[in-house]
Each structure stands twice: as C-alpha cells, then as structure tokens.
Design a protein around this motif. Sequence first.
Motif, PDB file in Angstrom:
ATOM      1  N   ARG A   6      31.334  48.166  42.633  1.00  0.00           N
ATOM      2  CA  ARG A   6      30.792  46.882  42.186  1.00  0.00           C
ATOM      3  C   ARG A   6      31.747  45.736  42.536  1.00  0.00           C
ATOM      4  O   ARG A   6      31.302  44.654  42.931  1.00  0.00           O
ATOM      5  N   LEU A   7      33.045  45.958  42.390  1.00  0.00           N
ATOM      6  CA  LEU A   7      34.017  44.913  42.747  1.00  0.00           C
ATOM      7  C   LEU A   7      33.878  44.535  44.220  1.00  0.00           C
ATOM      8  O   LEU A   7      33.898  43.353  44.576  1.00  0.00           O
ATOM      9  N   TYR A   8      33.727  45.557  45.065  1.00  0.00           N
ATOM     10  CA  TYR A   8      33.555  45.285  46.491  1.00  0.00           C
ATOM     11  C   TYR A   8      32.260  44.512  46.729  1.00  0.00           C
ATOM     12  O   TYR A   8      32.223  43.541  47.496  1.00  0.00           O
ATOM     13  N   ALA A   9      31.186  44.926  46.058  1.00  0.00           N
ATOM     14  CA  ALA A   9      29.886  44.289  46.257  1.00  0.00           C
ATOM     15  C   ALA A   9      29.899  42.843  45.756  1.00  0.00           C
ATOM     16  O   ALA A   9      29.294  41.953  46.382  1.00  0.00           O
ATOM     17  N   ILE A  10      30.577  42.577  44.644  1.00  0.00           N
ATOM     18  CA  ILE A  10      30.679  41.204  44.135  1.00  0.00           C
ATOM     19  C   ILE A  10      31.424  40.327  45.135  1.00  0.00           C
ATOM     20  O   ILE A  10      31.027  39.185  45.417  1.00  0.00           O
ATOM     21  N   ARG A  11      32.491  40.859  45.679  1.00  0.00           N
ATOM     22  CA  ARG A  11      33.271  40.116  46.671  1.00  0.00           C
ATOM     23  C   ARG A  11      32.404  39.735  47.872  1.00  0.00           C
ATOM     24  O   ARG A  11      32.421  38.595  48.340  1.00  0.00           O
ATOM     25  N   GLU A  12      31.607  40.708  48.368  1.00  0.00           N
ATOM     26  CA  GLU A  12      30.748  40.429  49.520  1.00  0.00           C
ATOM     27  C   GLU A  12      29.626  39.457  49.154  1.00  0.00           C
ATOM     28  O   GLU A  12      29.242  38.613  49.969  1.00  0.00           O
TER      29      GLU A  12
END
Length: 231
Positions: A6-12
Amino acid sequence: MNRTDRLYAIREELRRAGPAGRTAERLAATFEVSTRTIKRDISTLQHSGFPAWARPGPGGGYVVDPGATLPPVNFTEAEVAGLAAAAAVHRDQPFAEHLRGALNKALSVMDSGARERASSLTDRIWIDATAAPASAKVERSLEHALNEMRVITLDYVDHKSAATTRRVDPIILALTRGHWYFVGHCRLTDGIRWFRTDRIIGARLTKERASVIPVDAIGAPPSSASSLTDR
C-alpha cells in the motif's frame, strides 16, 4: 493489500496526481482503509524521504514534489509488445506483478488505435514459459527483502527433502539453468547460499536491516549471465 504494497501504491498514486494532489479521504476510499491509516502511511513515506507534503485550505490534500513525477511518455507498439513478452516470460516469477503494472500503465496512455496495433503484434508472439514458480506470497517477500535490504527468514526444503529455517541477508535474485534462485548470506551456515525459489515454502520479512554484501562476493557469474543493468 499489505502495508508495504500500500505504501508503494500510495507513492505512485501521488506521483500520477501531480500538482492536483489527492485528499486523505480520496486515498482512503481508493485503498479501502481509514483516513487515519492514510495519514499514518503518508507520515511513514515522509520520514523515509519521499517528498510529499500536506497542502492546507479548501481543495487541499497531499502533493508530491514535481521532481518526483515523470513527464508524459509515449510508447510505440513494439515497446508495448516487448513489455508484454517480458511479462509473459516472467509470469509467476519475481517482480512479475510490477512488470504487469508497468504494462498496464503503458496501455493506459495509448490511444485506442495504438492499443489495437500493439494487440495485433502481441498475437504474433508465443511464449512457452517453463520455469517453476514460487508461491505469490513468497515472491513478494523475496522482492521486498531485496528492494528494502532487510533480513528474511526462509523455510526451505533442499534436494534431499530436508527442511530447515534460515535467516538470510539478500544479495541477488538469479535466473539460471531453468530456475530462479534467491542468493544471500545464510546466518545458519555462515556462508553464501543459493536457494531455489520453488523450494522456499515460507518467507517472512523481518524489520532487521540486512548486511550490505557486494554482488561480487558470490563469485564470477557464468559468461552467459549478467545483471539487468548490463543488458
């Protein structure tokens, strides 16, 4: 979706939003979590160095530094076919999910005519992928261990069916002789070991930072092998 994903997806998502940004409420709806969770995740990203900040006032939200975003990119049909071929070859293999994500992003910015031409081209490419896959959960854990350089605990069954549990400092992922291997420093045996990913039956990421071991510590690769950087 686990927290790391989720952290990666929020960043993107924030990168894609550009100067428009995203409110905590919109991000919460997108990722099906509470606004409190989103605010905690944004704080984690900020502390890790990601250049995002809160924009106050009406229409405010979280925005990311323009330097962390990409300008518009155009893909040719052949480039998209290349991504599709790579995704097919690496189906159920390390980083396959991220590769499919890149392919979907490329398709999303193409006009309908270009997508149809890319589809016509990919229809003429056949792939017979035979490398044995690891489980999806194991693959994600291996990817995160390598990407974040964290110690990982592996439940491994060797060629003699002997089961062991080992803590490993990651070094590389390698595809050779028809199999994927996770190569790292095994703390149980105090040596560098090659673990076939399809023999890893469990993988648990720890919070411990891994020792940074240079790639050349594993020895010279075969003459036919090289890193992705060298290809």
